[in-house]
Scaffold this motif. Sequence first.
Motif, PDB file in Angstrom:
ATOM      1  N   ALA A   1      -8.487  -1.333  -6.818  1.00  0.00           N
ATOM      2  CA  ALA A   1      -8.390  -1.781  -8.211  1.00  0.00           C
ATOM      3  C   ALA A   1      -8.225  -3.291  -8.320  1.00  0.00           C
ATOM      4  CB  ALA A   1      -7.207  -1.080  -8.896  1.00  0.00           C
ATOM      5  N   ARG A   2      -7.922  -3.946  -7.215  1.00  0.00           N
ATOM      6  CA  ARG A   2      -7.736  -5.407  -7.244  1.00  0.00           C
ATOM      7  C   ARG A   2      -8.903  -6.154  -6.603  1.00  0.00           C
ATOM      8  NH1 ARG A   2      -2.781  -3.329  -5.616  1.00  0.00           N
ATOM      9  NH2 ARG A   2      -3.158  -3.880  -3.427  1.00  0.00           N
ATOM     10  N   HIS A   3      -9.860  -5.435  -6.067  1.00  0.00           N
ATOM     11  CA  HIS A   3     -10.987  -6.067  -5.394  1.00  0.00           C
ATOM     12  C   HIS A   3     -12.243  -5.940  -6.253  1.00  0.00           C
ATOM     13  CE1 HIS A   3      -8.235  -5.667  -2.024  1.00  0.00           C
ATOM     14  NE2 HIS A   3      -9.022  -6.428  -1.291  1.00  0.00           N
ATOM     15  N   PRO A   4     -12.862  -7.053  -6.635  1.00  0.00           N
ATOM     16  CA  PRO A   4     -14.113  -6.965  -7.414  1.00  0.00           C
ATOM     17  C   PRO A   4     -15.244  -6.386  -6.572  1.00  0.00           C
ATOM     18  CG  PRO A   4     -13.656  -9.239  -6.797  1.00  0.00           C
ATOM     19  CD  PRO A   4     -12.460  -8.449  -6.387  1.00  0.00           C
ATOM     20  N   LEU A   5     -15.901  -5.363  -7.107  1.00  0.00           N
ATOM     21  CA  LEU A   5     -16.916  -4.624  -6.364  1.00  0.00           C
ATOM     22  C   LEU A   5     -18.233  -4.606  -7.120  1.00  0.00           C
ATOM     23  CD1 LEU A   5     -14.550  -1.608  -5.755  1.00  0.00           C
ATOM     24  CD2 LEU A   5     -15.377  -3.074  -3.907  1.00  0.00           C
TER      25      LEU A   5
ATOM     26  N   GLU B   1     -10.846 -14.032  -8.169  1.00  0.00           N
ATOM     27  CA  GLU B   1     -10.984 -12.602  -7.871  1.00  0.00           C
ATOM     28  C   GLU B   1     -10.569 -11.749  -9.060  1.00  0.00           C
ATOM     29  OE1 GLU B   1      -8.914 -10.332  -4.385  1.00  0.00           O
ATOM     30  OE2 GLU B   1     -10.765 -11.233  -3.628  1.00  0.00           O
ATOM     31  N   THR B   2      -9.543 -12.196  -9.796  1.00  0.00           N
ATOM     32  CA  THR B   2      -9.097 -11.465 -10.988  1.00  0.00           C
ATOM     33  C   THR B   2     -10.162 -11.524 -12.075  1.00  0.00           C
ATOM     34  OG1 THR B   2      -6.810 -12.054 -10.468  1.00  0.00           O
ATOM     35  CG2 THR B   2      -7.253 -11.274 -12.705  1.00  0.00           C
TER      36      THR B   2
ATOM     37  N   ARG C   1     -11.805  -5.858   5.859  1.00  0.00           N
ATOM     38  CA  ARG C   1     -10.441  -5.539   5.434  1.00  0.00           C
ATOM     39  C   ARG C   1     -10.347  -4.032   5.156  1.00  0.00           C
ATOM     40  NH1 ARG C   1      -8.065  -8.783   0.346  1.00  0.00           N
ATOM     41  NH2 ARG C   1      -8.224 -10.468   1.876  1.00  0.00           N
ATOM     42  N   TRP C   2      -9.241  -3.423   5.593  1.00  0.00           N
ATOM     43  CA  TRP C   2      -8.958  -2.038   5.209  1.00  0.00           C
ATOM     44  C   TRP C   2      -8.277  -2.044   3.841  1.00  0.00           C
ATOM     45  CZ3 TRP C   2     -11.142   1.850   7.522  1.00  0.00           C
ATOM     46  CH2 TRP C   2     -11.504   1.745   8.878  1.00  0.00           C
ATOM     47  N   VAL C   3      -8.759  -1.227   2.930  1.00  0.00           N
ATOM     48  CA  VAL C   3      -8.244  -1.225   1.556  1.00  0.00           C
ATOM     49  C   VAL C   3      -7.980   0.219   1.130  1.00  0.00           C
ATOM     50  CG1 VAL C   3      -8.711  -1.863  -0.838  1.00  0.00           C
ATOM     51  CG2 VAL C   3      -9.567  -3.301   1.025  1.00  0.00           C
ATOM     52  N   ASP C   4      -6.770   0.458   0.588  1.00  0.00           N
ATOM     53  CA  ASP C   4      -6.479   1.809   0.101  1.00  0.00           C
ATOM     54  C   ASP C   4      -6.931   1.954  -1.353  1.00  0.00           C
ATOM     55  OD1 ASP C   4      -4.559   0.517  -1.463  1.00  0.00           O
ATOM     56  OD2 ASP C   4      -2.867   1.167  -0.242  1.00  0.00           O
ATOM     57  N   ARG C   5      -6.701   3.127  -1.925  1.00  0.00           N
ATOM     58  CA  ARG C   5      -7.192   3.403  -3.283  1.00  0.00           C
ATOM     59  C   ARG C   5      -6.586   2.450  -4.305  1.00  0.00           C
ATOM     60  NH1 ARG C   5      -7.744   8.070  -0.514  1.00  0.00           N
ATOM     61  NH2 ARG C   5      -9.450   9.491  -1.115  1.00  0.00           N
ATOM     62  N   ASP C   6      -5.306   2.162  -4.188  1.00  0.00           N
ATOM     63  CA  ASP C   6      -4.680   1.224  -5.128  1.00  0.00           C
ATOM     64  C   ASP C   6      -5.256  -0.179  -4.966  1.00  0.00           C
ATOM     65  OD1 ASP C   6      -3.086   3.222  -6.176  1.00  0.00           O
ATOM     66  OD2 ASP C   6      -1.366   2.750  -4.882  1.00  0.00           O
ATOM     67  N   GLY C   7      -5.522  -0.559  -3.728  1.00  0.00           N
ATOM     68  CA  GLY C   7      -6.059  -1.893  -3.474  1.00  0.00           C
ATOM     69  C   GLY C   7      -7.457  -2.090  -4.028  1.00  0.00           C
TER      70      GLY C   7
END
Length: 370
Positions: free
Chosen positions: A351-355, A74-75, A343-349
């Motif tokens: 940045a860690r999820h490949p989109l 994922e990174t 999954r619920w993801v906030d704005r900071d999250g």
Amino acid sequence: MFDEDAKLVFSRELLAWYRAHKRDLPWRRTRNPYHIWVSEVMLQQTRVETVKPYFERFVSLFPTVEALAEAPEETVLKAWEGLGYYSRARNLQAAAREVAERYGGEVPDAKERFAALKGVGPYTAGAVMSIAFNRREPAVDGNVMRVLSRYFCIEEDIAKGGTRAMMERLQYELIPEGEASDFNQAIMELGALVCTPKSPHCLTCPVMARCAGRLEGKEESLPIKTKAKPPRPEYRACAFVVDERGERVLLRRRPAEGLLADMWEPPHVEFGAAGWSPAQADADLGDALAGWLGEALGAAAVRPTGSAGTYEHTFSHIHWNVRVHRFTAAAAALAAEPPEPYRWVDRDGLARHPLPNVFVRMLKAEGFLA
């Protein structure tokens, strides 16, 4: 088959031109085979100016084969985000793991070993062997085929395997002994800067005087290539779902195989998959999408709040037209964690999820990404 004097002139003049005019690119400041390998993978299907910041960030995050091999996928995908063709990143990491396990983290300098790695094709193998190790190996890409087609007036279809094989043999013959690294970069550079696909800059070409294609007036019509089928259009409806405070967005993870594997995205569906038509009114489409999403989440979980426009994205074989509808999640939908793969993801999250890039653009427009 080809005039020997024309070959000698081509190699001599091309190398002299390259050494005087080559671009300063970050991957040309090193002979590190791993870094050169990364650059070659990134440059497939992607412009040089786009690749430069990605390359520098990628080798900073993963400076060695071992660092890439050990990183969470994922990174790696997040670092690749926006470059597209994500299978390149997955194959690169899989091959890095092979190198770490079999060769102690050292990129093998034998072509047959390197070519056996995951995702390494004939071009990448030739490019890394020649550029990093100065091996006399051909590396035939689109730039090379265009230059050779024009200079030698080759009127064979470059989409055919036999033509590529012939050009590999020709390029091998053109490489001066001990000059493989500079020569292969030089011919690519000529194709990128001078012998361009449209309106070639013949007057600034170092081999203009002996270019058979130009002398025959065919520089604009060469190379000959069978046209590929255009990407098929696909119409998709996307749900941009936020919680009641507008702090989190609903994402789902794509399947582990296939297009955009394992990446995260707002939920969406092909119109036809739900029996919808692209001609339907947005209101009808929004209601149908809300019903589909409610079934996916196991409840009538969202209420529509309007249309958010249309986004387009072209893959190699598909052209997406994505019509986005906004929704707010009902309190019941927020009481428990959504089912997999949501999954619920906030704005900071985020940045860690490949989109995928099409949804990066959408999330930026909606204020969830900077």
